[in-house]
Design an enzyme around this catalytic site. Sequence first.
Site, PDB file in Angstrom:
ATOM      1  N   GLY A  45     -42.695   8.846  16.980  1.00  0.00           N
ATOM      2  CA  GLY A  45     -43.346   7.570  16.769  1.00  0.00           C
ATOM      3  C   GLY A  45     -43.914   7.084  18.081  1.00  0.00           C
ATOM      4  O   GLY A  45     -43.457   7.476  19.159  1.00  0.00           O
ATOM      5  N   GLN A  50     -46.703   0.892  24.019  1.00  0.00           N
ATOM      6  CA  GLN A  50     -46.274   2.020  24.837  1.00  0.00           C
ATOM      7  C   GLN A  50     -47.432   2.726  25.523  1.00  0.00           C
ATOM      8  O   GLN A  50     -47.215   3.548  26.412  1.00  0.00           O
ATOM      9  CB  GLN A  50     -45.505   3.034  23.996  1.00  0.00           C
ATOM     10  N   CYS A  98     -36.652   7.282  23.865  1.00  0.00           N
ATOM     11  CA  CYS A  98     -37.919   6.556  23.824  1.00  0.00           C
ATOM     12  C   CYS A  98     -38.829   7.114  24.904  1.00  0.00           C
ATOM     13  O   CYS A  98     -38.379   7.336  26.041  1.00  0.00           O
ATOM     14  CB  CYS A  98     -37.648   5.067  24.060  1.00  0.00           C
ATOM     15  N   LEU A  99     -40.079   7.328  24.570  1.00  0.00           N
ATOM     16  CA  LEU A  99     -41.029   7.852  25.551  1.00  0.00           C
ATOM     17  C   LEU A  99     -41.187   6.910  26.737  1.00  0.00           C
ATOM     18  O   LEU A  99     -41.462   7.353  27.849  1.00  0.00           O
ATOM     19  CB  LEU A  99     -42.389   8.103  24.884  1.00  0.00           C
ATOM     20  N   HIS A 140     -37.264   1.184  15.191  1.00  0.00           N
ATOM     21  CA  HIS A 140     -37.425   1.416  16.636  1.00  0.00           C
ATOM     22  C   HIS A 140     -38.840   1.043  17.081  1.00  0.00           C
ATOM     23  O   HIS A 140     -39.023   0.310  18.058  1.00  0.00           O
ATOM     24  CB  HIS A 140     -37.120   2.889  16.942  1.00  0.00           C
ATOM     25  N   GLU A 141     -39.844   1.541  16.363  1.00  0.00           N
ATOM     26  CA  GLU A 141     -41.237   1.261  16.740  1.00  0.00           C
ATOM     27  C   GLU A 141     -41.586  -0.209  16.534  1.00  0.00           C
ATOM     28  O   GLU A 141     -42.298  -0.806  17.337  1.00  0.00           O
ATOM     29  CB  GLU A 141     -42.210   2.164  15.977  1.00  0.00           C
ATOM     30  N   HIS A 144     -40.772  -2.412  19.407  1.00  0.00           N
ATOM     31  CA  HIS A 144     -41.760  -2.415  20.495  1.00  0.00           C
ATOM     32  C   HIS A 144     -42.790  -3.528  20.298  1.00  0.00           C
ATOM     33  O   HIS A 144     -43.251  -4.118  21.273  1.00  0.00           O
ATOM     34  CB  HIS A 144     -42.492  -1.070  20.587  1.00  0.00           C
TER      35      HIS A 144
END
Length: 184
Positions: A45, A50, A98-99, A140-141, A144
């Site tokens: 994702g 991000q 997480c990226l 999670h996304e 953000h």
Amino acid sequence: MKYPITVYGDPVLRKKATVIEKEHPKLEEIIDNMWETMYYSDGVGLAAPQVGMPIRMFVIDASAGADEEPELENFKKVFINPQIIETKGDEWTMNEGCLSLPEIREDVSRPDEVTLKYQDENFTEHLETFKGFAGRVIQHEYDHLEGILFVDHLSPLRKRLLKGKLLAISKGKVQPHYRIRIPK
């Protein structure tokens, strides 16, 4: 085009993202670039903040979870202007990464189900309930878009133990295989 991933310490990751209008400039190109960036970075994702864009959009390809949840085999979606209507079900813990927080993985508890109202890339409105792995990735996304990172769900003690790693990320002292944008 692959965007650099915005990492911990950049204020864009702590802002509440703004609503996107159908006429958003180059939206189709942004979506294509987000897919390319997510796949290159080995993510499942990716939220617009991000990649430095404080807009309410994320992309998910949860097909990696198809081994355990066969219904996820072709689960690839764009979520624009999502709103969580309800979360419910038993909380379950899973190791998340997480990226934007390279080299950190932690166990996070989240509810099993999330009901989401959102628009797809054609601005068609949907109201759907997601469970299991897809529900977790969506939560999670979605976080953000609200300026929340998965480490915010950890205990105060665990956060203190991660302080050094988080500081290192904010200074660019990590070496993921993808490009990152270090906070100024």
